[in-house]
Design a protein around this motif. Structure first.
Motif, short mmCIF file in Angstrom:
data_model
loop_
_atom_site.label_atom_id
_atom_site.label_comp_id
_atom_site.label_asym_id
_atom_site.label_seq_id
_atom_site.Cartn_x
_atom_site.Cartn_y
_atom_site.Cartn_z
N LYS A 2 0.83 -1.18 0.00
CA LYS A 2 0.00 0.00 0.00
C LYS A 2 0.87 1.24 0.00
O LYS A 2 2.05 1.18 -0.02
N TYR A 3 0.14 2.31 0.55
CA TYR A 3 0.80 3.53 0.79
C TYR A 3 1.33 4.12 -0.34
O TYR A 3 2.39 4.48 -0.11
N SER A 4 1.48 2.98 1.68
CA SER A 4 1.95 3.84 1.36
C SER A 4 2.28 4.45 0.87
O SER A 4 2.65 5.12 0.43
N LYS A 5 -0.04 4.23 -1.91
CA LYS A 5 0.41 5.52 -1.48
C LYS A 5 1.90 5.55 -1.39
O LYS A 5 2.45 6.62 -1.14
N ALA A 118 9.20 10.90 3.73
CA ALA A 118 8.24 12.00 3.84
C ALA A 118 8.26 12.86 2.57
O ALA A 118 7.20 13.30 2.10
N ASN A 119 9.42 13.10 2.00
CA ASN A 119 9.52 13.90 0.78
C ASN A 119 8.80 13.23 -0.38
O ASN A 119 8.32 13.89 -1.30
N ARG A 120 8.69 11.90 -0.33
CA ARG A 120 8.00 11.17 -1.38
C ARG A 120 6.50 11.05 -1.09
O ARG A 120 5.74 10.56 -1.91
N GLY A 121 6.07 11.47 0.13
CA GLY A 121 4.65 11.44 0.46
C GLY A 121 4.24 10.28 1.33
O GLY A 121 3.05 9.99 1.43
N GLU A 122 5.18 9.58 1.99
CA GLU A 122 4.85 8.45 2.86
C GLU A 122 4.22 9.00 4.14
O GLU A 122 4.88 9.72 4.90
N ARG A 124 3.19 7.84 7.12
CA ARG A 124 3.68 7.52 8.47
C ARG A 124 4.95 8.30 8.79
O ARG A 124 5.12 8.79 9.91
N ALA A 125 5.82 8.44 7.79
CA ALA A 125 7.03 9.23 8.00
C ALA A 125 6.68 10.70 8.21
O ALA A 125 7.29 11.40 9.05
N GLN A 126 5.70 11.21 7.45
CA GLN A 126 5.27 12.60 7.64
C GLN A 126 4.69 12.80 9.04
O GLN A 126 4.92 13.83 9.69
N TYR A 127 3.95 11.79 9.51
CA TYR A 127 3.37 11.87 10.85
C TYR A 127 4.46 11.92 11.92
O TYR A 127 4.40 12.73 12.85
N VAL A 128 5.48 11.07 11.80
CA VAL A 128 6.57 11.04 12.78
C VAL A 128 7.33 12.37 12.77
O VAL A 128 7.61 12.95 13.83
N LEU A 129 7.67 12.86 11.58
CA LEU A 129 8.40 14.13 11.50
C LEU A 129 7.53 15.29 11.97
O LEU A 129 8.03 16.22 12.63
N MET A 187 4.40 21.08 -0.52
CA MET A 187 4.90 19.72 -0.27
C MET A 187 4.26 18.72 -1.22
O MET A 187 4.92 17.81 -1.73
N GLU A 188 2.97 18.88 -1.46
CA GLU A 188 2.26 17.94 -2.35
C GLU A 188 2.85 18.00 -3.75
O GLU A 188 3.06 16.95 -4.38
N GLU A 189 3.11 19.20 -4.25
CA GLU A 189 3.69 19.32 -5.59
C GLU A 189 5.09 18.71 -5.63
O GLU A 189 5.46 18.05 -6.60
N ASN A 190 5.87 18.93 -4.56
CA ASN A 190 7.22 18.36 -4.51
C ASN A 190 7.17 16.84 -4.46
O ASN A 190 8.00 16.16 -5.07
N GLU A 191 6.18 16.28 -3.72
CA GLU A 191 6.03 14.82 -3.66
C GLU A 191 5.82 14.24 -5.05
O GLU A 191 6.38 13.20 -5.40
N LYS A 192 4.98 14.91 -5.85
CA LYS A 192 4.72 14.43 -7.20
C LYS A 192 6.00 14.42 -8.02
O LYS A 192 6.27 13.46 -8.75
#
Length: 351
Positions: A2-5, A118-122, A124-129, A187-192
């Protein structure tokens, strides 16, 4: 997974890549054995390619050691293989390794992996950071960045992030929250951009080389952000005034806020991708990059696509975007119905 998306390997299927090397063939044979429940045979197939540096095989060995399938459960060995694969650019290994390090309170070692995820949009990592930036624990205290990261994790469907944003609303001033929302859009645009660049840089493979696993449930992956404890008004010495702080109702010597962690959770069972001769075709393009962009877009809009393997099938100058596999035509047709409901064309294909 998943995701993790989470960005996945694209497989460029063509006559050229039909000539698989022995190492890649062994990795695929291991995945097939794992799907049959023959875990020892799977590990036997992967061990050689993993030692030779195959990132998919290394990731699969990490999964086997983490889950105790085909080998005795050994978290130290799992970590070693996750790191080997992650340091080669294996995205799923990077995600897992960063979270494991964090759960073991090895925040400094976890930080670069968490930031990459997080930079890729994961989420759980965004939540932790986001938690770290809110509390100022293992990263600098930055409420704007914390709220922006939590906004992105919430948008991805992580329930703790949504509830923690409500907590943050009580402490973060409105103007900072507005700035954070704008930052979340950036951040969303950078993730893309990051996902597109990483997908484009992945080596194509003739078949699925990594175990397709479900992410850990959000409730087991990362604990909620602890509710900030009220802070007393600072004591102002006569000689040198203390910095002014925003005070909430005082409490006697509140302990510092800590990022709550869990002991190593029981790993979720491996879920292998369904095998079968059916796929769904989502589009055909003269430009391969357009096929990749469509997948990134559909993966966000059609939840049913999560966990499927995308395929880029070359047919002359045309690249067909397909997903699967499905064991039956009925399963593929059901997926097409979900895709069409989002406004995209979809047809069922037999291999």
């Amino acid at each position: 997974m998943k995701y993790s998306k989470i960005a996945r390997h694209f497989l460029l299927v063509s006559a050229v890549f039909g000539l698989a090397s022995p190492a890649l063939a062994d990795v695929k044979a291991g995945v097939d054995a794992w799907g049959r429940g023959d875990y020892k045979a799977a590990v036997s197939e992967w061990r050689g390619p993993a030692a030779a540096g195959d990132a998919d095989a290394q990731f699969n060995m990490a999964q086997a050691y983490k889950l105790g399938r085909g080998v005795p459960a050994d978290l130290a060995q799992a970590e070693r293989y996750y790191k080997l694969a992650a340091d080669q650019g294996h995205l799923q290994a990077n995600d897992n390794y960063g979270l494991i390090l964090f759960q073991q309170k090895r925040q400094e070692a976890a930080l670069p992996y968490l930031q990459a995820s997080a930079n890729r949009g994961e989420p759980r990592a965004q939540y932790v950071l986001g938690t770290g930036h809110f509390n100022g624990d293992f990263v600098e205290k930055d409420w704007i960045k914390a709220y922006a990261l939590m906004t992105r994790a919430s948008a991805a469907g992580l329930p703790q992030a949504t509830s923690n944003m409500a907590q943050m609303d009580k402490y973060i001033p409105l103007d900072q929250r507005r700035s954070a929302i704008a930052l979340a859009g950036q951040m969303e645009e950078n993730e893309k951009r990051v996902r597109t660049a990483q997908v484009g840089g992945l080596r194509p493979a003739p078949s699925t080389g990594a175990i397709q696993t479900a992410q850990l449930p959000a409730s087991k992956a990362v604990p909620p952000v602890p509710t900030p404890k009220p802070q007393p008004k600072p004591v102002v010495p006569a000689a040198k005034p203390a910095p002014v702080q925003i005070a909430t109702p005082p409490a006697p010597k509140p302990p510092p806020v800590k990022v709550a962690t869990t002991s190593a959770p029981k790993p979720a069972p491996v879920q292998t991708a369904a095998s079968g001769k059916w796929r769904v075709q989502l589009g055909a393009f003269g430009d391969q990059n357009k096929a990749k962009s469509l997948w990134n877009n559909l993966e966000k809009r059609v939840a049913a696509l999560n966990g499927l393997q995308p395929y880029l099938v070359a047919a002359g100058s045309i690249t067909r975007l397909q997903a699967g596999p499905f064991a039956t035509k009925a399963q593929a047709s059901k997926m097409c119905s979900a895709v069409k409901a989002s406004g995209n064309d979809c047809i069922v294909k037999s291999l």
